[in-house]
Design a protein around this motif. Sequence first.
Motif, mmCIF file in Angstrom:
data_model
loop_
_atom_site.group_PDB
_atom_site.id
_atom_site.type_symbol
_atom_site.label_atom_id
_atom_site.label_comp_id
_atom_site.label_asym_id
_atom_site.label_seq_id
_atom_site.Cartn_x
_atom_site.Cartn_y
_atom_site.Cartn_z
ATOM 1 N N TYR A 139 0.744 -1.080 0.017
ATOM 2 C CA TYR A 139 -0.022 -0.102 -0.030
ATOM 3 C C TYR A 139 0.870 1.286 0.043
ATOM 4 O O TYR A 139 0.545 2.181 -0.875
ATOM 5 C CB TYR A 139 -1.016 -0.132 1.396
ATOM 6 N N THR A 140 1.888 1.154 0.821
ATOM 7 C CA THR A 140 2.946 2.432 0.844
ATOM 8 C C THR A 140 3.512 2.761 -0.353
ATOM 9 O O THR A 140 3.733 3.577 -0.817
ATOM 10 C CB THR A 140 3.703 2.406 2.117
ATOM 11 N N ILE B 72 -4.824 2.494 10.838
ATOM 12 C CA ILE B 72 -5.240 3.982 11.000
ATOM 13 C C ILE B 72 -4.403 4.825 10.228
ATOM 14 O O ILE B 72 -4.603 5.650 9.401
ATOM 15 C CB ILE B 72 -5.272 4.441 12.545
ATOM 16 N N PHE B 73 -2.889 4.457 10.039
ATOM 17 C CA PHE B 73 -1.869 5.113 9.574
ATOM 18 C C PHE B 73 -2.240 5.132 7.674
ATOM 19 O O PHE B 73 -2.176 6.115 7.021
ATOM 20 C CB PHE B 73 -0.591 5.076 9.855
ATOM 21 N N CYS B 74 -2.691 3.920 7.339
ATOM 22 C CA CYS B 74 -3.081 3.665 5.975
ATOM 23 C C CYS B 74 -4.254 4.722 5.555
ATOM 24 O O CYS B 74 -4.395 5.122 4.538
ATOM 25 C CB CYS B 74 -3.238 2.424 5.559
ATOM 26 N N ILE B 75 -5.214 4.663 6.485
ATOM 27 C CA ILE B 75 -6.300 5.408 6.186
ATOM 28 C C ILE B 75 -6.141 7.026 6.263
ATOM 29 O O ILE B 75 -6.379 7.603 5.177
ATOM 30 C CB ILE B 75 -7.532 5.112 7.356
ATOM 31 N N MET B 76 -4.969 7.404 7.027
ATOM 32 C CA MET B 76 -4.521 8.804 6.989
ATOM 33 C C MET B 76 -3.744 9.034 5.722
ATOM 34 O O MET B 76 -3.824 10.226 5.028
ATOM 35 C CB MET B 76 -3.690 8.999 8.273
ATOM 36 N N GLN B 77 -3.165 7.999 5.314
ATOM 37 C CA GLN B 77 -2.303 8.040 4.158
ATOM 38 C C GLN B 77 -3.389 8.398 2.809
ATOM 39 O O GLN B 77 -3.019 9.413 2.148
ATOM 40 C CB GLN B 77 -1.501 6.877 3.683
ATOM 41 N N PHE B 78 -4.299 7.431 2.767
ATOM 42 C CA PHE B 78 -5.344 7.625 1.838
ATOM 43 C C PHE B 78 -5.926 9.170 1.881
ATOM 44 O O PHE B 78 -6.184 10.123 0.932
ATOM 45 C CB PHE B 78 -6.484 6.780 1.830
ATOM 46 N N LEU B 79 -6.394 9.704 3.221
ATOM 47 C CA LEU B 79 -7.055 10.980 3.420
ATOM 48 C C LEU B 79 -6.130 12.291 3.089
ATOM 49 O O LEU B 79 -6.502 12.910 2.322
ATOM 50 C CB LEU B 79 -7.458 11.302 4.588
ATOM 51 N N ALA B 80 -4.815 12.026 3.279
ATOM 52 C CA ALA B 80 -3.659 12.877 2.855
ATOM 53 C C ALA B 80 -3.352 12.900 1.521
ATOM 54 O O ALA B 80 -3.483 14.179 0.883
ATOM 55 C CB ALA B 80 -2.706 12.812 3.723
#
Length: 160
Positions: free
Chosen positions: A69-70, A127-135
């Motif tokens: 994902y990253t 949570i960090f993946c969701i934040m990645q997506f949103l950012a």
Amino acid sequence: MDKLRRVLSGQEDNEELGLTDQVLDASTLSYSTRVKWFVICFAGGILCSILGSALLFLPNGMKLFAVFYTLGNIAALSSTCFLMGPLNQLKRMFDPKRLIATIVMLLCLVLTLCAVFWWHKRGLAIIFCIMQFLAMTWYSISYIPFARDAVMKVFTTCVS
């Protein structure tokens, strides 16, 4: 079409590029080559993100998910380097109107990997993946005129 090429290569704002800028700029590639590599890199990024999501349900899949994902987000982000050139990409990423989204996005890329490999916290990685997506979404819409204002208006209307 020439105007689009000049805008994407960043030459509209600055006609006199120095030697250093020319070396770091993607303008040494032909326009069709830059577009092809943009599509390849962007599609590869999407493919990595989808593959990572599919691998989530395998044993040890959380690590694979976080890595793919990253990598997918990094590939999608770097794909625009082929259109604008690396130097123009960095200038636009750290433009004041995109600075917060860029910092949050880059920080979440690193924190996702830290959560999986060093801290061994699956929930935190999600949570960090969701934040990645949103950012990444917020960063991407910053390139569309008035898109952020429209999104904020819809968001405040839905919340109220």
